[in-house]
Design a protein around this motif. Structure first.
Motif, PDB file in Angstrom:
ATOM      1  N   GLU A   1       0.936  -1.201   0.139  1.00  0.00           N
ATOM      2  CA  GLU A   1       0.049   0.133  -0.095  1.00  0.00           C
ATOM      3  C   GLU A   1       0.866   1.080   0.040  1.00  0.00           C
ATOM      4  OE1 GLU A   1      -2.591  -0.328   3.279  1.00  0.00           O
ATOM      5  OE2 GLU A   1      -3.637  -1.965   2.396  1.00  0.00           O
ATOM      6  N   ILE A   2       2.059   1.194  -0.596  1.00  0.00           N
ATOM      7  CA  ILE A   2       2.905   2.256  -0.902  1.00  0.00           C
ATOM      8  C   ILE A   2       2.525   3.392  -1.651  1.00  0.00           C
ATOM      9  CG2 ILE A   2       5.462   3.040  -1.061  1.00  0.00           C
ATOM     10  CD1 ILE A   2       6.242   0.132  -0.612  1.00  0.00           C
ATOM     11  N   PRO A   3       2.111   4.671  -1.065  1.00  0.00           N
ATOM     12  CA  PRO A   3       1.595   5.767  -1.732  1.00  0.00           C
ATOM     13  C   PRO A   3       2.719   6.878  -2.422  1.00  0.00           C
ATOM     14  CG  PRO A   3       1.744   6.393   0.637  1.00  0.00           C
ATOM     15  CD  PRO A   3       2.120   5.099   0.454  1.00  0.00           C
ATOM     16  N   GLY A   4       2.186   7.609  -3.166  1.00  0.00           N
ATOM     17  CA  GLY A   4       3.007   8.772  -3.548  1.00  0.00           C
ATOM     18  C   GLY A   4       3.056   8.780  -5.107  1.00  0.00           C
ATOM     19  N   ILE A   5       3.077   9.827  -5.454  1.00  0.00           N
ATOM     20  CA  ILE A   5       3.370  10.040  -6.964  1.00  0.00           C
ATOM     21  C   ILE A   5       4.194  11.395  -7.130  1.00  0.00           C
ATOM     22  CG2 ILE A   5       2.374  10.828  -9.367  1.00  0.00           C
ATOM     23  CD1 ILE A   5      -0.083   9.517  -8.322  1.00  0.00           C
ATOM     24  N   ARG A   6       5.152  11.377  -7.886  1.00  0.00           N
ATOM     25  CA  ARG A   6       6.217  12.806  -7.980  1.00  0.00           C
ATOM     26  C   ARG A   6       6.650  12.730  -9.460  1.00  0.00           C
ATOM     27  NH1 ARG A   6      11.917  12.588  -6.763  1.00  0.00           N
ATOM     28  NH2 ARG A   6      12.498  10.481  -6.288  1.00  0.00           N
ATOM     29  N   VAL A   7       6.941  14.100  -9.681  1.00  0.00           N
ATOM     30  CA  VAL A   7       7.947  14.243 -10.966  1.00  0.00           C
ATOM     31  C   VAL A   7       9.314  14.245 -10.706  1.00  0.00           C
ATOM     32  CG1 VAL A   7       8.012  15.715 -13.060  1.00  0.00           C
ATOM     33  CG2 VAL A   7       5.818  15.640 -12.147  1.00  0.00           C
ATOM     34  N   VAL A   8       9.818  13.172 -11.421  1.00  0.00           N
ATOM     35  CA  VAL A   8      11.414  13.176 -11.058  1.00  0.00           C
ATOM     36  C   VAL A   8      12.225  13.975 -12.085  1.00  0.00           C
ATOM     37  CG1 VAL A   8      13.428  11.482 -11.023  1.00  0.00           C
ATOM     38  CG2 VAL A   8      10.991  10.555 -10.295  1.00  0.00           C
ATOM     39  N   GLU A   9      11.741  14.116 -13.210  1.00  0.00           N
ATOM     40  CA  GLU A   9      12.544  14.961 -14.355  1.00  0.00           C
ATOM     41  C   GLU A   9      11.393  15.353 -15.146  1.00  0.00           C
ATOM     42  OE1 GLU A   9      15.300  13.797 -18.325  1.00  0.00           O
ATOM     43  OE2 GLU A   9      15.535  12.671 -15.954  1.00  0.00           O
ATOM     44  N   ASP A  10      11.589  16.523 -15.834  1.00  0.00           N
ATOM     45  CA  ASP A  10      10.581  17.044 -17.100  1.00  0.00           C
ATOM     46  C   ASP A  10      11.574  17.842 -17.678  1.00  0.00           C
ATOM     47  OD1 ASP A  10       8.531  17.613 -18.353  1.00  0.00           O
ATOM     48  OD2 ASP A  10       7.604  19.234 -17.177  1.00  0.00           O
ATOM     49  N   GLY A  11      12.099  17.107 -18.805  1.00  0.00           N
ATOM     50  CA  GLY A  11      12.962  17.663 -19.556  1.00  0.00           C
ATOM     51  C   GLY A  11      12.433  18.013 -21.041  1.00  0.00           C
TER      52      GLY A  11
ATOM     53  N   ILE B   1       8.097  10.088 -13.983  1.00  0.00           N
ATOM     54  CA  ILE B   1       7.234  10.436 -13.033  1.00  0.00           C
ATOM     55  C   ILE B   1       7.359   8.953 -12.323  1.00  0.00           C
ATOM     56  CG2 ILE B   1       4.753  10.532 -12.251  1.00  0.00           C
ATOM     57  CD1 ILE B   1       4.202  11.945 -15.024  1.00  0.00           C
ATOM     58  N   GLU B   2       7.390   9.121 -11.019  1.00  0.00           N
ATOM     59  CA  GLU B   2       7.607   8.108 -10.081  1.00  0.00           C
ATOM     60  C   GLU B   2       6.249   7.671  -9.281  1.00  0.00           C
ATOM     61  OE1 GLU B   2      11.090   7.163  -7.413  1.00  0.00           O
ATOM     62  OE2 GLU B   2       9.483   8.168  -5.896  1.00  0.00           O
ATOM     63  N   ALA B   3       5.637   6.558  -9.184  1.00  0.00           N
ATOM     64  CA  ALA B   3       4.734   6.379  -8.325  1.00  0.00           C
ATOM     65  C   ALA B   3       4.920   5.169  -7.181  1.00  0.00           C
ATOM     66  CB  ALA B   3       3.496   5.963  -9.198  1.00  0.00           C
ATOM     67  N   GLY B   4       4.540   5.464  -6.141  1.00  0.00           N
ATOM     68  CA  GLY B   4       4.514   4.288  -5.304  1.00  0.00           C
ATOM     69  C   GLY B   4       3.788   3.023  -5.556  1.00  0.00           C
ATOM     70  N   ALA B   5       4.238   1.809  -5.089  1.00  0.00           N
ATOM     71  CA  ALA B   5       3.502   0.577  -5.714  1.00  0.00           C
ATOM     72  C   ALA B   5       2.394   0.437  -5.269  1.00  0.00           C
ATOM     73  CB  ALA B   5       4.551  -0.460  -5.292  1.00  0.00           C
ATOM     74  N   GLY B   6       1.945   1.063  -4.398  1.00  0.00           N
ATOM     75  CA  GLY B   6       0.661   0.680  -3.898  1.00  0.00           C
ATOM     76  C   GLY B   6      -0.553   1.850  -4.543  1.00  0.00           C
ATOM     77  N   GLU B   7      -0.163   2.648  -5.264  1.00  0.00           N
ATOM     78  CA  GLU B   7      -1.151   3.570  -6.078  1.00  0.00           C
ATOM     79  C   GLU B   7      -1.813   2.664  -7.005  1.00  0.00           C
ATOM     80  OE1 GLU B   7      -1.702   6.779  -5.538  1.00  0.00           O
ATOM     81  OE2 GLU B   7      -0.320   7.203  -4.313  1.00  0.00           O
TER      82      GLU B   7
ATOM     83  N   SER C   1      -2.580  -2.467  -9.306  1.00  0.00           N
ATOM     84  CA  SER C   1      -1.779  -1.465  -8.603  1.00  0.00           C
ATOM     85  C   SER C   1      -0.637  -0.954  -9.562  1.00  0.00           C
ATOM     86  CB  SER C   1      -1.064  -1.780  -7.391  1.00  0.00           C
ATOM     87  OG  SER C   1      -0.476  -2.899  -7.459  1.00  0.00           O
ATOM     88  N   VAL C   2       0.064   0.169  -9.289  1.00  0.00           N
ATOM     89  CA  VAL C   2       1.134   0.858 -10.101  1.00  0.00           C
ATOM     90  C   VAL C   2       2.309  -0.439  -9.745  1.00  0.00           C
ATOM     91  CG1 VAL C   2       3.044   2.050  -9.916  1.00  0.00           C
ATOM     92  CG2 VAL C   2       0.820   2.910 -10.120  1.00  0.00           C
ATOM     93  N   GLY C   3       2.557  -1.166  -8.548  1.00  0.00           N
ATOM     94  CA  GLY C   3       3.604  -2.125  -8.354  1.00  0.00           C
ATOM     95  C   GLY C   3       3.493  -3.310  -9.186  1.00  0.00           C
TER      96      GLY C   3
END
Length: 346
Positions: free
Chosen positions: A70-80, A86-92, A118-120
């Motif tokens: 159930e690991i949450p979270g979404i973030r932009v790692v790089e926008d070139g 984009i990184e997402a937690g496996a529980g998303e 799930s993403v994971g």
């Protein structure tokens, strides 16, 4: 870390099969995994990793320790200029993540909308639909080893992606082999979304939508909506009618085998592949054997799509497995082809 006892799993598997986990730990960070490994009793016992539950058939209560990711979270790692990572937690939730990327102006995953799970779990199965697979948009993932507690990173080559397959579905044949089935938990997954964005609409359902709407250059949102509409038309909502999506892989044969089958079955649906092999539509094979709409106990074949097995209400995992094996036997006896299930039987 809290170890829960006798946890109902009906809501945690998309087939909606009634079963319980004797013991369950909710993994919301890598620290939860490390806590399990630090407990001598839990560390020594067998473990079952449970993601979104969209690719399993439970045939009874799960007696080993269930690690519910159930690991949450979404973030932009790089926008070139050439891509966004984009990184997402496996529980998303996978579909929610796809929707998030579009809503924030990062297209590229729209063909994979409405895939349950799930993403994971997405790289484990190398999920794919409408001309795109996870490997086409994959950057890397972080996972944790269930024996050593070591966190490691894999790129696409190291994941050994194939059709509905990856290193996470294989056990090591020899000591030192990389097979990671049951040996690791995916923590985070990163996706590389290329720029400029180009629609992937060659798949027949999307090409038909293009003609129907008269839109030659659809936006990412339009492709997303076309995909959702196509899936909703052909596939049942797991929240309404329990299922695991496509139950069997589309088999591949040699051109010679395909010509032999065509000689007997001129209408068989088949697709030439880049490597020279020919992919056959498993749903067509099953339908040709008369299984569409049929049932074994409370497990049945969906009326609109023979590739989907469903829970008509109260189905057991045993009924699903019995139905699947009966279908495999029918297809083999008529076509000489062995269908391979996608879900894992637990």
């Amino acid at each position: 870390m809290i170890v829960e006892q006798n946890v109902p799993l009906q809501a945690h598997n998309s087939f909606g099969i009634v079963a319980k986990a004797r013991e369950l730990v909710r993994v919301r960070s890598e620290d939860d995994v490390l806590a399990v490994l630090a407990d001598p009793e839990l560390a020594a016992g067998p473990k079952f990793v449970l993601g979104g539950g969209s690719n399993i058939v439970l045939t009874g209560d799960v007696k080993c320790l269930v690690l519910k990711v159930e690991i949450p979270g979404i973030r932009v790692v790089e926008d070139g200029p050439r891509a966004t990572v984009i990184e997402a937690g496996a529980g998303e939730n996978w579909h929610d993540f796809v929707t998030w990327t579009l809503e924030h102006g990062f297209p590229g995953l729209e063909n994979l909308a409405l895939i349950p799970g799930s993403v994971g779990a997405s790289p484990v199965q190398n999920v794919g639909a409408y001309g795109v697979e996870v490997q086409d948009r994959f950057e890397s993932l972080d996972a944790i080893h269930l024996e050593s507690g070591r966190v490691f990173t894999l790129n696409a080559a190291e994941c050994a992606f194939d059709y509905r397959d990856s290193v996470f579905k294989h056990s090591p044949a020899r000591t030192g082999d990389l097979g990671l089935a049951g040996r690791a938990i995916i923590l985070r997954v990163r996706f590389r979304l290329p720029k400029p964005w180009r629609p992937v609409i060659g798949y027949v359902d999307l090409a038909r939508k293009r003609v129907e709407t008269g839109v030659d250059e659809p936006s990412p949102r339009q492709v997303y909506e076309w995909v959702c509409a196509a899936r909703q038309h052909k596939l049942p909502d797991p929240r309404v009618l329990g299922n695991a999506g496509s139950f069997f892989k589309n088999p591949t044969v040699t051109p010679e085998q395909c010509m032999d089958i065509i000689a007997r079955e001129p209408n068989i649906v088949h697709y030439p592949m880049p490597d020279g092999s020919v992919k056959l539509a498993a749903g067509w094979l099953i339908d040709a054997c008369g299984w569409k709409g049929k049932s074994v106990g409370n497990a049945g074949v969906y009326e609109k799509q023979a590739l989907v097995l469903v829970n008509r209400g109260g189905a057991t995992g045993g009924e699903v497995v019995t139905l699947a094996r009966a279908i495999q036997t029918s297809v083999y006896e008529r076509f000489g082809i062995r269908l391979e299930p996608e879900p894992v039987v637990v």
